[in-house]
Scaffold this motif. Structure first.
Motif, short mmCIF file in Angstrom:
data_model
loop_
_atom_site.label_atom_id
_atom_site.label_comp_id
_atom_site.label_asym_id
_atom_site.label_seq_id
_atom_site.Cartn_x
_atom_site.Cartn_y
_atom_site.Cartn_z
N TYR A 130 -8.27 -13.87 -10.14
CA TYR A 130 -8.99 -12.65 -10.48
C TYR A 130 -10.35 -12.82 -10.87
N ALA A 131 -10.57 -13.84 -11.80
CA ALA A 131 -11.83 -14.13 -12.37
C ALA A 131 -12.85 -14.33 -11.35
N LYS A 132 -12.39 -15.46 -10.56
CA LYS A 132 -13.25 -15.76 -9.34
C LYS A 132 -13.62 -14.71 -8.39
N ALA A 133 -12.63 -13.75 -8.37
CA ALA A 133 -12.96 -12.55 -7.35
C ALA A 133 -14.06 -11.61 -7.65
N ILE A 134 -13.98 -11.45 -9.01
CA ILE A 134 -15.20 -10.93 -9.91
C ILE A 134 -16.34 -11.65 -9.47
#
Length: 105
Positions: A38-42
């Motif tokens: 999720y952090a990488k997606a943001i």
């Protein structure tokens, strides 16, 4: 409008608003399997968004539709292929179809 690191919503004069999937790379998903994805997606979403905001020219080359009825496209920003830029900066990885790898660590 940038939906995530490899999906955009575009306004086309002839056809109206379309969802588009940029071909050739896989970016992490916001509907993630883990917190690190999720952090990488943001991060990937913002990297693409900033790339498009700063662009003087954006060229879209459509190449059919995917199973979700999104327009498959190659996208160039100021003459540079967005696929190459996203992969080179580490926000995405090369993708030619099939099962995608995990972004979870």
């Amino acid at each position: 409008m940038v939906m995530d690191g490899d999906t955009v919503k575009i306004s086309c004069p002839a056809t109206g608003i379309e969802n588009g999937r940029i071909m050739g790379f896989d970016a992490p998903e916001k509907n993630a399997r883990c917190v690190s994805e999720y952090a990488k997606a943001i991060q990937a979403t913002w990297a693409l968004r900033i790339m498009l905001w700063r662009a003087s020219t954006i060229d879209i080359i459509p190449n059919g539709k995917d199973r979700y009825d999104r327009t498959l496209m190659t996208l160039h920003v100021d003459g540079k292929n967005v696929t190459d830029a996203m992969i080179e900066t580490g926000y995405a990885r090369s993708y030619k179809g099939g099962r995608r790898g995990s972004w979870c660590e």
